[in-house]
Design a protein around this motif. Structure first.
Motif, PDB file in Angstrom:
ATOM      1  N   ALA A 371       1.543  -1.087   0.240  1.00  0.00           N
ATOM      2  CA  ALA A 371      -0.149  -0.167   0.092  1.00  0.00           C
ATOM      3  C   ALA A 371       0.913   1.444   0.060  1.00  0.00           C
ATOM      4  O   ALA A 371       0.588   1.938  -0.698  1.00  0.00           O
ATOM      5  CB  ALA A 371      -1.565   0.213   1.318  1.00  0.00           C
ATOM      6  N   GLN A 413      -6.223   4.400   1.402  1.00  0.00           N
ATOM      7  CA  GLN A 413      -7.302   3.570   0.418  1.00  0.00           C
ATOM      8  C   GLN A 413      -7.206   2.661   0.017  1.00  0.00           C
ATOM      9  O   GLN A 413      -7.174   1.660  -0.089  1.00  0.00           O
ATOM     10  CB  GLN A 413      -7.447   4.648  -0.707  1.00  0.00           C
ATOM     11  CG  GLN A 413      -8.355   4.651  -2.106  1.00  0.00           C
ATOM     12  CD  GLN A 413      -9.964   4.284  -1.389  1.00  0.00           C
ATOM     13  OE1 GLN A 413     -10.952   4.844  -0.232  1.00  0.00           O
ATOM     14  NE2 GLN A 413     -10.165   2.509  -1.167  1.00  0.00           N
ATOM     15  N   GLU A 414      -5.082   2.443  -0.141  1.00  0.00           N
ATOM     16  CA  GLU A 414      -4.725   1.367  -0.646  1.00  0.00           C
ATOM     17  C   GLU A 414      -5.241   0.606   0.478  1.00  0.00           C
ATOM     18  O   GLU A 414      -5.078  -1.053  -0.074  1.00  0.00           O
ATOM     19  CB  GLU A 414      -3.383   1.828  -1.174  1.00  0.00           C
ATOM     20  CG  GLU A 414      -2.536   2.787  -2.468  1.00  0.00           C
ATOM     21  CD  GLU A 414      -3.577   1.723  -3.321  1.00  0.00           C
ATOM     22  OE1 GLU A 414      -3.743   0.743  -3.592  1.00  0.00           O
ATOM     23  OE2 GLU A 414      -3.673   3.017  -4.254  1.00  0.00           O
ATOM     24  N   LYS A 416      -7.227   0.232   2.553  1.00  0.00           N
ATOM     25  CA  LYS A 416      -8.977  -1.088   2.404  1.00  0.00           C
ATOM     26  C   LYS A 416      -8.542  -1.482   1.280  1.00  0.00           C
ATOM     27  O   LYS A 416      -9.646  -2.421   1.354  1.00  0.00           O
ATOM     28  CB  LYS A 416     -10.225   0.478   2.469  1.00  0.00           C
ATOM     29  CG  LYS A 416      -9.829   1.903   3.763  1.00  0.00           C
ATOM     30  CD  LYS A 416     -10.500   2.897   2.855  1.00  0.00           C
ATOM     31  CE  LYS A 416     -11.455   4.074   4.435  1.00  0.00           C
ATOM     32  NZ  LYS A 416     -12.618   4.056   4.469  1.00  0.00           N
ATOM     33  N   ASP A 417      -8.346  -1.457   0.662  1.00  0.00           N
ATOM     34  CA  ASP A 417      -8.566  -1.664  -1.231  1.00  0.00           C
ATOM     35  C   ASP A 417      -7.514  -3.355  -0.661  1.00  0.00           C
ATOM     36  O   ASP A 417      -8.788  -4.129  -1.200  1.00  0.00           O
ATOM     37  CB  ASP A 417      -7.705  -0.756  -2.241  1.00  0.00           C
ATOM     38  CG  ASP A 417      -8.607  -0.278  -3.140  1.00  0.00           C
ATOM     39  OD1 ASP A 417      -9.620   0.080  -2.535  1.00  0.00           O
ATOM     40  OD2 ASP A 417      -7.647   0.145  -3.730  1.00  0.00           O
ATOM     41  N   ARG A 418      -7.326  -3.229   0.243  1.00  0.00           N
ATOM     42  CA  ARG A 418      -6.169  -4.685   0.751  1.00  0.00           C
ATOM     43  C   ARG A 418      -6.922  -5.108   2.249  1.00  0.00           C
ATOM     44  O   ARG A 418      -6.444  -5.838   2.788  1.00  0.00           O
ATOM     45  CB  ARG A 418      -4.958  -4.279   0.670  1.00  0.00           C
ATOM     46  CG  ARG A 418      -4.652  -4.454  -0.784  1.00  0.00           C
ATOM     47  CD  ARG A 418      -2.709  -3.479  -0.103  1.00  0.00           C
ATOM     48  NE  ARG A 418      -1.959  -2.984  -1.466  1.00  0.00           N
ATOM     49  CZ  ARG A 418      -2.501  -2.636  -2.343  1.00  0.00           C
ATOM     50  NH1 ARG A 418      -3.097  -0.962  -1.827  1.00  0.00           N
ATOM     51  NH2 ARG A 418      -2.007  -2.521  -3.385  1.00  0.00           N
ATOM     52  N   ASP A 419      -8.354  -4.544   2.153  1.00  0.00           N
ATOM     53  CA  ASP A 419      -9.281  -5.207   3.258  1.00  0.00           C
ATOM     54  C   ASP A 419      -8.022  -4.622   4.560  1.00  0.00           C
ATOM     55  O   ASP A 419      -8.630  -5.737   5.896  1.00  0.00           O
ATOM     56  CB  ASP A 419      -9.636  -7.057   3.496  1.00  0.00           C
ATOM     57  CG  ASP A 419     -10.463  -7.448   2.375  1.00  0.00           C
ATOM     58  OD1 ASP A 419     -10.642  -6.099   1.968  1.00  0.00           O
ATOM     59  OD2 ASP A 419     -10.096  -7.466   1.821  1.00  0.00           O
TER      60      ASP A 419
END
Length: 630
Positions: A371, A413-414, A416-419
């Motif tokens: 991220a 945000q990155e 979040k994209d990786r949970d």
């Protein structure tokens, strides 16, 4: 600079909560009363001062403790409502006035406080500010200090000390540059100058060195000729290269040696070319991994990881020292690039090593690094500080530290994209002197979804399967199963009186049964309540099925919770009331609703206590530590 609340702070709060409920907790019976012949009690139990036996075999154990001061205390717990509560007061000789409050939930905690106290004689002036914030949009932190200290100082031999610099970290680079100066009232040795400059090239590394100034007579034989100097440098650098599978070539660029003074002086410039060193180190790492029985990676995977490690590049490392007339100046400049692949390779090795750390932690670290790369995250810490000694008994200190980040929003945000959900945190603190007083106020907040659950999972992972940590592991598992809802603690210090109030709410107190049920000789504890009366604090422990219905006084005295001095009152021999916990007050204090309505405040005179029947209760450890005997 602390930019968010450390994981270890969270762990400490979890431990506080565990301590809050630990030593006096137990569980209610799930199979009905047992006879004294059926029950095996622990010999480590404290014998009660008094035991009140009821017709059904239940009993109340009373423990009396003398108070050395004028403190008072009330504590209790009720498993039906899931509440625990303590209220204690005591005297203090401190002249400080202070208030503090902390509230904790499964998703975080928040607290604030303030104090006013007499200014210490060693401080004549003070201003301190700390501010730190992390949320979805930004991550920043600042600290500033301006203080004057009196009555002697560790800087009494120094005129001044100062430093400034910065550290910048990205996903694939690290750099730092700074300087420092120490000025002494007396010369701290002979004048000298040292400079080193290390840089990576296509063929290896090149180190440039400069040394000038007086040298010890004991070292003169190593520097008294150009040839001796070269051999001395070879012994220093070539041996390092050879030990790691590489080679080094030393070249003296300029040389001057003078022994006409009190001490010999040297002025030399040289450079050292290292070749094959990086390849040799990388190959050595690969060979070590391939031969290790602890690493579950194929030779092809290890070779690929080695290539990633080799991509790391030392752009430059410089260091300088100059000492002259009692003043020493230091400087440094470092930059390391392309270490992201090496970091991922290291995580891959750790993740494929037997007895390695938890796989989820490895995966999270990988995702975090990825991220940072995707968001091009950059974090910087800058600092400047100075301490001066303007008078024989005075020292002034000023300091500033600033932390900032770039592309933080993109980084969040990155994640979040990786949970990965990033929490929010903040810390504020202001302290200052005002005449003869020092005042301070501050606040702290940490919020993250299921924070406590993640912390306890991490704790369990760190415990592993060792027998040495099995007790701690079981306690954490128990806490996790208790379905903790909220906790609160308040401290008030005013006019020589300290008041502490605390409480917690659980939805499943019976989870503490197996871990803490032996606090009173492995009896089935139904509830615990404590009260202070004059100089005595009495803890009332209601136990279920202590003896059978037809037990005799001798049966009771034979138990671990009794001894020859215990006053035993059999059914029909006593007629009194016992205090109970006020669950309404506890619920109001915690700001929670009771699921089972208002509880009866006292026991009936028939010998049935009014603080609950037949179910486990968890009480406050702080109260227990004061109320239980040594």
């Amino acid at each position: 600079m602390v930019r968010n609340v450390s994981k270890y702070t969270v762990l400490a709060l979890v431990q506080v909560l565990v301590l809050l409920i630990a030593p006096v907790a137990a569980t209610g019976s799930t199979t009905g009363p047992q006879s004294s012949q059926q029950r095996t009690l622990s010999n480590s139990a404290d014998p009660a001062d008094s035991i009140y036996v009821m017709e059904n075999g239940d009993a109340v154990l009373a423990y009396n403790d003398s108070n050395s001061g004028n403190g008072t205390m009330e504590f209790g717990a009720n498993v039906t409502s899931g509440l625990v509560h303590i209220l204690a007061t005591d005297e203090t000789e401190s002249d400080m006035d202070a208030v503090a409050s902390l509230v904790m939930t499964p998703d975080g905690y928040s607290g604030n406080g303030s104090l006013t106290a007499n200014r210490p004689d060693s401080i004549s002036d003070l201003t301190l500010d700390v501010n730190s914030k992390q949320n979805q949009q930004t991550s920043t932190g600042d600290l500033s200090l301006d203080a004057t200290f009196d009555s002697g100082s560790s800087l009494s031999m120094l005129n001044s000390v100062n430093t400034e610099g910065h550290v910048t970290v990205t996903a694939d680079s690290f750099s730092t540059k700074g300087s420092g100066t120490v000025s002494s009232a007396m010369a701290a040795g002979a004048d000298k100058e040292l400079k080193y400059d290390l840089r990576e090239t296509e063929n290896g590394f090149v180190l440039k060195g400069t040394q000038s100034g007086a040298i010890s007579p004991y070292m003169s034989g190593s520097w008294d000729s150009r040839e001796n100097a070269k051999e001395h440098l070879k012994s220093q650098y070539a041996s390092v290269a050879t030990q790691n599978g590489g080679s080094a070539t030393v070249t003296i660029d300029s040389y001057e040696y003078d022994e006409s003074g009190v001490k010999p002086t040297l002025d030399i410039q040289y450079h050292v070319e290292f070749t094959g060193l990086k390849d040799a180190i990388t190959q050595s790492i690969a060979q070590g991994l391939k031969s290790s029985q602890q690493v579950s990676l194929s030779d092809e995977e290890i070779d690929s990881l080695s290539e990633d490690i080799e991509k790391m590049r030392i752009d430059h490392v410089t260091f300088g020292l100059n000492q002259h007339d009692g003043t020493m100046k230091l400087s440094w400049d470092v930059e390391v690039d392309n270490y992201d692949s090496a970091a991922l390779a290291a995580l891959e090795v750790v993740g494929n090593t037997n007895a390695s750390m938890n796989g989820q932690n490895i995966d999270r670290m990988k995702k975090t690094l990825e991220a940072q790369q995707a968001a091009n995250l950059e974090q910087t810490v800058e600092w400047s500080a100075e301490a001066t000694h303007p008078a024989s008994e005075t020292t002034t200190v000023t300091a500033e530290i600033h932390y900032d980040s770039k592309n933080w929003n993109a980084y969040v945000q990155e994640l979040k994209d990786r949970d990965i959900e990033l929490g929010r945190s903040s810390v504020t603190l202001h302290a200052e002197s005002n005449g003869d007083e020092v005042t301070a106020r501050g606040s702290v907040e940490m919020k993250q979804k299921e924070m406590l659950s993640k912390v306890t999972d991490s704790m369990l992972s760190s415990f592993g399967s060792s027998k040495a940590t099995s007790g701690g592991s079981e306690l954490v598992k128990t806490f996790r199963s208790s379905d903790f809802q909220s906790a609160r603690m308040d401290v008030d210090v005013e006019s020589g009186t300290v008041t502490v109030e605390g409480g917690a709410k659980f939805d499943n107190m019976t989870a503490f049964a197996d871990v803490l049920g032996d606090s009173y000789g492995d009896t089935e504890v139904a509830s615990i309540v404590g009260r202070t009366n004059n100089d005595t604090t009495t803890t009332y422990v209601r136990v279920t099925g202590l003896v059978g219905e037809n037990a005799t006084k001798e049966d009771v005295r034979a138990l671990a919770v009794a001894n020859a001095d215990t006053e035993i009152h059999m059914p029909g021999e006593w007629d009194r009331e016992f205090p109970s916990m006020d669950t309404e007050d506890a619920a109001t204090y915690l700001g929670v609703q009771q699921a089972n309505g208002k509880e009866t405040r006292s026991a009936s005179k028939s010998g049935q206590p009014g603080f609950g029947v037949g179910i486990a209760v968890v009480a406050l450890a702080g109260a227990a530590l004061l109320a239980r005997r040594d």
